[in-house]
Scaffold this motif. Structure first.
Motif, PDB file in Angstrom:
ATOM      1  N   TYR A   1       9.575  17.615   8.077  1.00  0.00           N
ATOM      2  CA  TYR A   1       8.386  16.766   8.088  1.00  0.00           C
ATOM      3  C   TYR A   1       7.617  16.890   9.406  1.00  0.00           C
ATOM      4  O   TYR A   1       6.393  17.031   9.413  1.00  0.00           O
ATOM      5  CB  TYR A   1       8.781  15.314   7.851  1.00  0.00           C
ATOM      6  N   ASN A   2       8.333  16.782  10.528  1.00  0.00           N
ATOM      7  CA  ASN A   2       7.639  16.803  11.817  1.00  0.00           C
ATOM      8  C   ASN A   2       6.924  18.118  12.059  1.00  0.00           C
ATOM      9  O   ASN A   2       5.816  18.139  12.596  1.00  0.00           O
ATOM     10  CB  ASN A   2       8.638  16.517  12.938  1.00  0.00           C
ATOM     11  N   ALA A   3       7.548  19.228  11.677  1.00  0.00           N
ATOM     12  CA  ALA A   3       6.907  20.532  11.896  1.00  0.00           C
ATOM     13  C   ALA A   3       5.757  20.752  10.923  1.00  0.00           C
ATOM     14  O   ALA A   3       4.649  21.143  11.323  1.00  0.00           O
ATOM     15  CB  ALA A   3       7.941  21.646  11.738  1.00  0.00           C
ATOM     16  N   PHE A   4       6.001  20.486   9.643  1.00  0.00           N
ATOM     17  CA  PHE A   4       4.983  20.770   8.637  1.00  0.00           C
ATOM     18  C   PHE A   4       3.727  19.918   8.824  1.00  0.00           C
ATOM     19  O   PHE A   4       2.605  20.420   8.791  1.00  0.00           O
ATOM     20  CB  PHE A   4       5.565  20.558   7.236  1.00  0.00           C
ATOM     21  N   PHE A   5       3.923  18.618   9.037  1.00  0.00           N
ATOM     22  CA  PHE A   5       2.761  17.742   9.140  1.00  0.00           C
ATOM     23  C   PHE A   5       2.007  17.948  10.456  1.00  0.00           C
ATOM     24  O   PHE A   5       0.810  17.670  10.534  1.00  0.00           O
ATOM     25  CB  PHE A   5       3.182  16.289   8.970  1.00  0.00           C
ATOM     26  N   GLU A   6       2.689  18.441  11.503  1.00  0.00           N
ATOM     27  CA  GLU A   6       1.991  18.706  12.757  1.00  0.00           C
ATOM     28  C   GLU A   6       1.026  19.879  12.622  1.00  0.00           C
ATOM     29  O   GLU A   6      -0.076  19.857  13.171  1.00  0.00           O
ATOM     30  CB  GLU A   6       3.009  18.997  13.866  1.00  0.00           C
ATOM     31  N   THR A   7       1.436  20.935  11.889  1.00  0.00           N
ATOM     32  CA  THR A   7       0.554  22.100  11.752  1.00  0.00           C
ATOM     33  C   THR A   7      -0.306  22.036  10.500  1.00  0.00           C
ATOM     34  O   THR A   7      -1.108  22.958  10.281  1.00  0.00           O
ATOM     35  CB  THR A   7       1.374  23.403  11.718  1.00  0.00           C
ATOM     36  N   SER A   8      -0.138  21.002   9.688  1.00  0.00           N
ATOM     37  CA  SER A   8      -1.030  20.853   8.534  1.00  0.00           C
ATOM     38  C   SER A   8      -2.095  19.797   8.863  1.00  0.00           C
ATOM     39  O   SER A   8      -3.188  20.149   9.334  1.00  0.00           O
ATOM     40  CB  SER A   8      -0.238  20.506   7.273  1.00  0.00           C
ATOM     41  N   TYR A   9      -1.768  18.543   8.686  1.00  0.00           N
ATOM     42  CA  TYR A   9      -2.767  17.492   8.926  1.00  0.00           C
ATOM     43  C   TYR A   9      -3.253  17.473  10.379  1.00  0.00           C
ATOM     44  O   TYR A   9      -4.458  17.466  10.647  1.00  0.00           O
ATOM     45  CB  TYR A   9      -2.184  16.130   8.558  1.00  0.00           C
ATOM     46  N   SER A  10      -2.320  17.463  11.330  1.00  0.00           N
ATOM     47  CA  SER A  10      -2.725  17.320  12.734  1.00  0.00           C
ATOM     48  C   SER A  10      -3.530  18.526  13.209  1.00  0.00           C
ATOM     49  O   SER A  10      -4.560  18.372  13.889  1.00  0.00           O
ATOM     50  CB  SER A  10      -1.483  17.132  13.614  1.00  0.00           C
ATOM     51  N   SER A  11      -3.071  19.736  12.875  1.00  0.00           N
ATOM     52  CA  SER A  11      -3.818  20.925  13.298  1.00  0.00           C
ATOM     53  C   SER A  11      -5.173  20.988  12.604  1.00  0.00           C
ATOM     54  O   SER A  11      -6.168  21.426  13.202  1.00  0.00           O
ATOM     55  CB  SER A  11      -3.016  22.196  12.984  1.00  0.00           C
ATOM     56  N   PHE A  12      -5.229  20.558  11.329  1.00  0.00           N
ATOM     57  CA  PHE A  12      -6.511  20.577  10.610  1.00  0.00           C
ATOM     58  C   PHE A  12      -7.509  19.622  11.273  1.00  0.00           C
ATOM     59  O   PHE A  12      -8.688  19.940  11.400  1.00  0.00           O
ATOM     60  CB  PHE A  12      -6.304  20.205   9.145  1.00  0.00           C
TER      61      PHE A  12
ATOM     62  N   VAL B   1       4.629  26.452  18.164  1.00  0.00           N
ATOM     63  CA  VAL B   1       5.742  26.137  19.074  1.00  0.00           C
ATOM     64  C   VAL B   1       5.767  24.643  19.397  1.00  0.00           C
ATOM     65  O   VAL B   1       6.839  24.035  19.487  1.00  0.00           O
ATOM     66  CB  VAL B   1       5.626  26.979  20.363  1.00  0.00           C
ATOM     67  N   TRP B   2       4.589  24.038  19.551  1.00  0.00           N
ATOM     68  CA  TRP B   2       4.552  22.600  19.802  1.00  0.00           C
ATOM     69  C   TRP B   2       5.107  21.830  18.600  1.00  0.00           C
ATOM     70  O   TRP B   2       5.860  20.860  18.751  1.00  0.00           O
ATOM     71  CB  TRP B   2       3.136  22.130  20.106  1.00  0.00           C
ATOM     72  N   ALA B   3       4.737  22.243  17.378  1.00  0.00           N
ATOM     73  CA  ALA B   3       5.247  21.570  16.177  1.00  0.00           C
ATOM     74  C   ALA B   3       6.770  21.669  16.121  1.00  0.00           C
ATOM     75  O   ALA B   3       7.453  20.704  15.750  1.00  0.00           O
ATOM     76  CB  ALA B   3       4.630  22.193  14.932  1.00  0.00           C
ATOM     77  N   SER B   4       7.311  22.826  16.502  1.00  0.00           N
ATOM     78  CA  SER B   4       8.763  22.973  16.541  1.00  0.00           C
ATOM     79  C   SER B   4       9.366  22.038  17.587  1.00  0.00           C
ATOM     80  O   SER B   4      10.440  21.458  17.377  1.00  0.00           O
ATOM     81  CB  SER B   4       9.133  24.432  16.854  1.00  0.00           C
ATOM     82  N   THR B   5       8.667  21.879  18.702  1.00  0.00           N
ATOM     83  CA  THR B   5       9.147  20.962  19.749  1.00  0.00           C
ATOM     84  C   THR B   5       9.209  19.529  19.240  1.00  0.00           C
ATOM     85  O   THR B   5      10.159  18.794  19.531  1.00  0.00           O
ATOM     86  CB  THR B   5       8.225  21.041  20.979  1.00  0.00           C
ATOM     87  N   LYS B   6       8.194  19.120  18.460  1.00  0.00           N
ATOM     88  CA  LYS B   6       8.214  17.776  17.888  1.00  0.00           C
ATOM     89  C   LYS B   6       9.405  17.600  16.950  1.00  0.00           C
ATOM     90  O   LYS B   6      10.004  16.521  16.879  1.00  0.00           O
ATOM     91  CB  LYS B   6       6.903  17.491  17.136  1.00  0.00           C
ATOM     92  N   SER B   7       9.741  18.666  16.231  1.00  0.00           N
ATOM     93  CA  SER B   7      10.921  18.611  15.361  1.00  0.00           C
ATOM     94  C   SER B   7      12.185  18.393  16.178  1.00  0.00           C
ATOM     95  O   SER B   7      13.072  17.619  15.788  1.00  0.00           O
ATOM     96  CB  SER B   7      11.045  19.914  14.555  1.00  0.00           C
TER      97      SER B   7
END
Length: 260
Positions: A78-89, A117-123
């Motif tokens: 969840y943390n990785a996917f939503f960071e690069t989907s909604y947040s990046s969009f 890499v940031w999204a992975s860090t949030k994970s």
């Protein structure tokens, strides 16, 4: 992706997102800390009382011990996917942050790499917080449980990359409902998260083996419960290959969307 396109300057994107995270840490910090408590209350106190214990890999374990590694894997996803989907969009389309970044010496490969890499860090942050919480209930086997941290890096990169691919193709932010309904939700339910894959029909179990969360759940369950299975290296290799495919694909698709 040309090798010369990528340099350590992608760290600047990581630093930028970290600065924003530190400003909103109260909002970003509490959900991954409180979410496992809610899950444990629901499944540990409620559903686990109905299921009781059952035999898994030749040992009697409680239902809450069975699903705790799954909850950790889901948190990573969840943390990785939503960071690069909604947040990046939002950063790309509404805040025009990507446009501002491209006006600097940074190139697109470095920007997208920094985002992933940031999204992975949030994970990793979320997984560590949740690991600390569930450890208080004696649900983690140590020292193997510490392997969840590098596992969160690998799983975070995999789901962050695929999230960025979806960001590169959706026409508007509402369209994210489609990959969430067709990709994220089926994985949440059928990746061996809440029941063993052996309970599924053979064809459904084989389909579940194609899903990346299934392999992340297998690896997470092994390190949290502290057992070894010969299939685990294959699961790690699956996630690594998944990254090698979707990472450059995400960069290529974002280049097509933003530049060409």
């Amino acid at each position: 992706m040309k090798r010369t396109d990528l340099s350590w300057r992608f760290i600047r994107i990581w630093q930028r997102n970290l600065s924003v995270y530190r400003r909103t840490w109260k909002i970003s910090f509490l959900p991954p800390l409180l979410e496992p408590l809610l899950y444990l209350a629901a499944f540990g106190v409620g559903l686990s009382a109905l299921v009781g214990t059952f035999t898994f890999r030749g040992a009697e374990i409680s239902y809450v011990a069975f699903i705790t590694p799954s909850l950790l894997a889901i948190t990573i996803m969840y943390n990785a996917f939503f960071e690069t989907s909604y947040s990046s969009f939002v950063r790309m389309y509404y805040q025009k942050t990507f446009d501002a970044m491209l006006a600097t010496p940074l190139n697109l490969t470095e920007i997208i790499t920094g985002e992933i890499v940031w999204a992975s860090t949030k994970s990793v942050i979320a997984a560590v917080l949740m690991l600390l919480v569930v450890s208080l209930f004696g649900l983690v086997h140590y020292p193997s449980g510490l392997l969840l941290i590098p596992l969160a890096v690998l799983g975070g990169l995999a789901f962050a990359a695929v999230g960025m691919v979806f960001t590169s193709i959706v026409p508007n932010i509402e369209t994210f409902n489609i990959p969430i309904f067709l990709f994220i939700t089926p994985m949440f339910l059928f990746s061996g998260t809440f029941f063993p894959l052996e309970n599924l029909p053979l064809w459904a179990g084989m389909l579940a083996r194609l899903l990346p969360l299934t392999h992340l759940v297998d690896l997470s369950r092994a390190v949290v419960l502290g057992y070894w299975d010969p299939s685990l290296p294959w699961s790690a290799a699956y996630l690594a290959v998944f990254c090698l495919i979707f990472f450059p694909l995400a960069i290529a698709r974002m280049r097509k969307r933003l530049i060409h």
